[in-house]
Write a protein that holds these residues in place. Structure first.
Motif, mmCIF file in Angstrom:
data_model
loop_
_atom_site.group_PDB
_atom_site.id
_atom_site.type_symbol
_atom_site.label_atom_id
_atom_site.label_comp_id
_atom_site.label_asym_id
_atom_site.label_seq_id
_atom_site.Cartn_x
_atom_site.Cartn_y
_atom_site.Cartn_z
ATOM 1 N N UNK B 155 0.828 -1.194 0.000
ATOM 2 C CA UNK B 155 0.000 0.000 0.000
ATOM 3 C C UNK B 155 0.863 1.244 0.000
ATOM 4 N N UNK B 156 0.335 2.291 -0.605
ATOM 5 C CA UNK B 156 1.043 3.563 -0.627
ATOM 6 C C UNK B 156 0.014 4.669 -0.790
ATOM 7 N N UNK B 157 0.379 5.888 -0.386
ATOM 8 C CA UNK B 157 -0.572 6.980 -0.513
ATOM 9 C C UNK B 157 -0.012 8.037 -1.460
ATOM 10 N N UNK B 158 -0.925 8.835 -2.013
ATOM 11 C CA UNK B 158 -0.462 9.947 -2.844
ATOM 12 C C UNK B 158 -1.467 11.084 -2.714
ATOM 13 N N UNK B 159 -1.042 12.281 -3.109
ATOM 14 C CA UNK B 159 -1.927 13.433 -2.990
ATOM 15 C C UNK B 159 -1.706 14.404 -4.130
ATOM 16 N N UNK B 160 -2.357 15.554 -4.025
ATOM 17 C CA UNK B 160 -2.299 16.554 -5.103
ATOM 18 C C UNK B 160 -2.269 17.929 -4.468
ATOM 19 N N UNK B 161 -1.067 18.554 -4.423
ATOM 20 C CA UNK B 161 -0.934 19.891 -3.823
ATOM 21 C C UNK B 161 -0.171 20.791 -4.772
ATOM 22 N N UNK B 162 -0.515 22.082 -4.764
ATOM 23 C CA UNK B 162 0.147 23.031 -5.672
ATOM 24 C C UNK B 162 0.149 22.497 -7.103
ATOM 25 N N UNK B 163 -0.972 21.925 -7.527
ATOM 26 C CA UNK B 163 -1.139 21.377 -8.881
ATOM 27 C C UNK B 163 -0.121 20.318 -9.248
ATOM 28 N N UNK B 164 0.411 19.631 -8.268
ATOM 29 C CA UNK B 164 1.374 18.571 -8.567
ATOM 30 C C UNK B 164 0.964 17.303 -7.850
ATOM 31 N N UNK B 165 0.926 16.161 -8.568
ATOM 32 C CA UNK B 165 0.694 14.902 -7.836
ATOM 33 C C UNK B 165 1.924 14.578 -7.010
ATOM 34 N N UNK B 166 1.723 14.254 -5.730
ATOM 35 C CA UNK B 166 2.831 13.940 -4.839
ATOM 36 C C UNK B 166 2.694 12.519 -4.335
ATOM 37 N N UNK B 167 3.840 11.807 -4.274
ATOM 38 C CA UNK B 167 3.798 10.420 -3.814
ATOM 39 C C UNK B 167 4.191 10.359 -2.345
ATOM 40 N N UNK B 168 3.490 9.500 -1.569
ATOM 41 C CA UNK B 168 3.871 9.225 -0.182
ATOM 42 C C UNK B 168 3.897 10.504 0.655
ATOM 43 N N UNK B 169 2.698 10.940 1.065
ATOM 44 C CA UNK B 169 2.595 12.175 1.829
ATOM 45 C C UNK B 169 3.082 11.975 3.247
ATOM 46 N N UNK B 170 3.754 12.987 3.788
ATOM 47 C CA UNK B 170 4.059 12.930 5.211
ATOM 48 C C UNK B 170 2.976 13.719 5.956
#
Lengths: 309, 241
Positions: B155-170
């Motif tokens: 499993x892994x998480x990802x997000x979307x901030x400042x119009x950029x997809x980001x992998x593995x959020x802290x």
């Protein structure tokens, strides 16, 4: 008879891997083997009655805590973290800080700690540790110097939260927690506080908590806890959970570096003659010196490793 | 607040598609049937598996399958502020349920009828992505316990901030209020077993973000496979093979 004993020894070693003795239970042969071995000063894992298992200390394991330590005694593993927060001293002791000790038994240690199953043991351990380390109601005789935690009398003090977590259990948890608390406290750095002067007497003074400078906590008065388990007519130190299941009673003595007793708890249903208790205390005093020295050297080594990395 | 600076670096210096450092250890809890410790950056969790063993509550026994139970607990000191209640709160109950359902889908429960498998996950340090770290740790612990599974679950998480997809959020990126997509997959079978998201995302961006998380899961799977192979080599060595 000898051949039978050897085969049971092999069985004990094999069954210890991957089996949880508390769930499976011991056979009559295994029980006799444990009791007989202790009577002959040769325990199941080859130790003498008053020998501790190898102790392994690692400090600084929890990054966001002020101090932390992980202690392994054989297969018993505990983690303790110390956090310091600003708080108000109680009105009955305005010149002292506050310390709260809270132990939690993780279900990873044993399936019966699931949900609320571990609460009873957690409360018992927390109470025993509070008694050993925090002294009486007036604060007299405390292992931790509460006056050193005061910042402004009656207004601001440090609240120390000592949290312990039992990860893996193989007997002798109280000793392991005592050692871990000592190690975590010696790893604890209390931030330096600058108090803004000239504050009116009824208002909270302004304090500036330094991010850079830390004061190392003084742990010379913190005691260690030695638990003596009575099996048959002899006492052993650092019992495994197999041996603990055979105990008639156990006495936990908390002793500081000066050789003074800071706390005493007796567990187990069997009554003990007072002379036996006095004898147990003197044995504990004798063992405590070795344990203290071993612990201090392990803590120093752990701190050195932490600084290197 | 700027989560991705103009040079394309995140708050902790990573690139948007970079995962945090992974570290795993098998056999962290000696008393359990199987156990593992898994770290994703500063997030550190321990999983212990007890089973298959006899069902403790007869009423819950299932005649044709194994009963899977799971409990997720956070240590008092795991987050920045001390949490007063380590277990029993709603978030813990929800995550326990999520982990149980995810693992139940991949364990071959029909091979162990009338038995019970307990998975206990303990969070030692929480810095975002605890759910994913717990599932990865549980997979390793189940493998260590020798429980038959269809495939690894990673499993892994990802997000979307400042119009950029980001992998593995802290934790900081997670609490920014942006979307947080958690994906769990069976890497060899290439199937999704867990998909959770909060906040909202336009559909086309969601596809990208989910694809990114899936890539992250595959990277975790490669790492886990390596760890398991190393562990097996060690066991062989100890047995004198």
């Amino acid at each position: 008879m000898f051949l039978v004993d050897v085969s049971i020894l092999y069985f004990c070693n094999v069954s210890a891997i991957g089996y949880y003795v508390g769930m499976v239970g011991l056979s009559v042969g295994e029980k006799h083997f444990i009791q007989g071995g202790i009577a002959q000063d040769l325990r199941t894992d080859g130790r003498k009655r008053l020998t501790y298992r190898p102790i392994f200390v690692e400090t600084g394991v929890i990054a966001q805590a002020n101090g932390s330590a992980r202690v392994k005694m054989g297969r018993t593993e505990v983690i303790v973290s110390v956090k310091a927060e600003l708080g108000r001293p109680s009105s009955s002791a305005p010149d002292k800080g506050k310390v709260s000790i809270y132990i939690d038994c993780s279900p990873t240690a044993a399936p019966q700690f699931e949900g609320r199953g571990g609460e009873e043991l957690s409360m018992e351990l927390s109470a025993a540790l509070r008694q050993c380390l925090l002294g009486g109601k007036s604060g007299a005789g405390a292992g931790i110097n509460l006056s050193s935690l005061s910042i402004v009398d009656g207004k601001i003090c440090w609240d120390l939260y000592i949290d312990g977590l039992v990860i893996s259990m193989d007997g002798n948890i109280l000793d392991a927690l005592g050692a871990a608390i000592k190690a975590a406290l010696s790893n604890t750095g209390i931030p330096k506080v600058n108090v803004a002067s000239a504050a009116p007497s009824d208002e909270q003074p302004e304090v500036d908590v330094s991010d850079e400078e830390f004061l190392q906590f003084d742990t010379t008065a913190v005691p260690v806890i030695i638990t003596l388990t009575k099996i048959g007519r002899h006492y052993i130190v650092d019992a495994t959970s197999e041996e603990e299941s055979q105990m008639s009673s156990a006495v936990s003595v908390s002793i500081n570096r000066q050789g003074l007793i800071c706390g005493l708890t007796k567990r187990g249903g069997t009554g003990l003659d007072p002379s036996v208790i006095l004898d147990m205390i003197s044995v504990a005093k004798h063992v405590s010196e070795q344990l203290m020295n071993k612990l201090d050297s392990e803590i120093a080594a752990a701190e050195a490793m932490e600084e290197e990395s | 607040m700027e989560y991705v600076n103009p040079e394309g670096l995140r708050l902790d210096g990573r690139r948007p598609m970079e995962m945090r450092q992974l570290r795993a250890e098998i056999g962290a809890v000696s008393g359990a049937d199987g156990s593992a410790m898994f770290e994703m950056g500063n997030t550190k969790v321990i999983a212990a598996v007890y089973g298959p063993r006899e069902v403790q509550h007869r009423s819950q026994m299932v005649n044709d399958k194994a009963l899977i139970r799971c409990e997720y607990t956070m240590a008092n000191f795991s987050t920045g502020d001390r949490t007063r209640k380590p277990k029993g709160d709603r978030r813990s109950t929800e995550i326990s349920l999520v982990i149980r359902q995810t693992m139940e889908a991949c364990i071959l429960t029909h091979l162990m009828p009338r038995s019970q498998i307990d998975i206990f996950v303990q969070v030692l340090q929480a810095d975002g992505g605890t759910r994913s770290a717990c599932i990865n740790a549980a997979t390793l612990a189940l493998a260590d316990a020798g429980i038959p599974m269809r495939d690894l679950v990673t499993s892994c998480s990802s997000g979307y901030l400042n119009s950029t997809p980001l992998l593995d959020l802290n934790y900081v990126e997670d609490s920014a209020g942006g979307p947080d997509v958690t994906v769990g997959i069976l890497p060899k079978l290439d199937k999704v077993t867990l998909l959770q998201m909060d906040a909202k995302l336009p559909m086309d961006i969601f596809e990208n973000v989910m694809q990114l998380a899936t890539e992250g899961c595959k990277a975790v799977a490669n790492y886990i496979r390596e760890v398991l192979i190393q562990n097996t080599k060690q066991l062989e060595h100890r047995r004198g093979v």
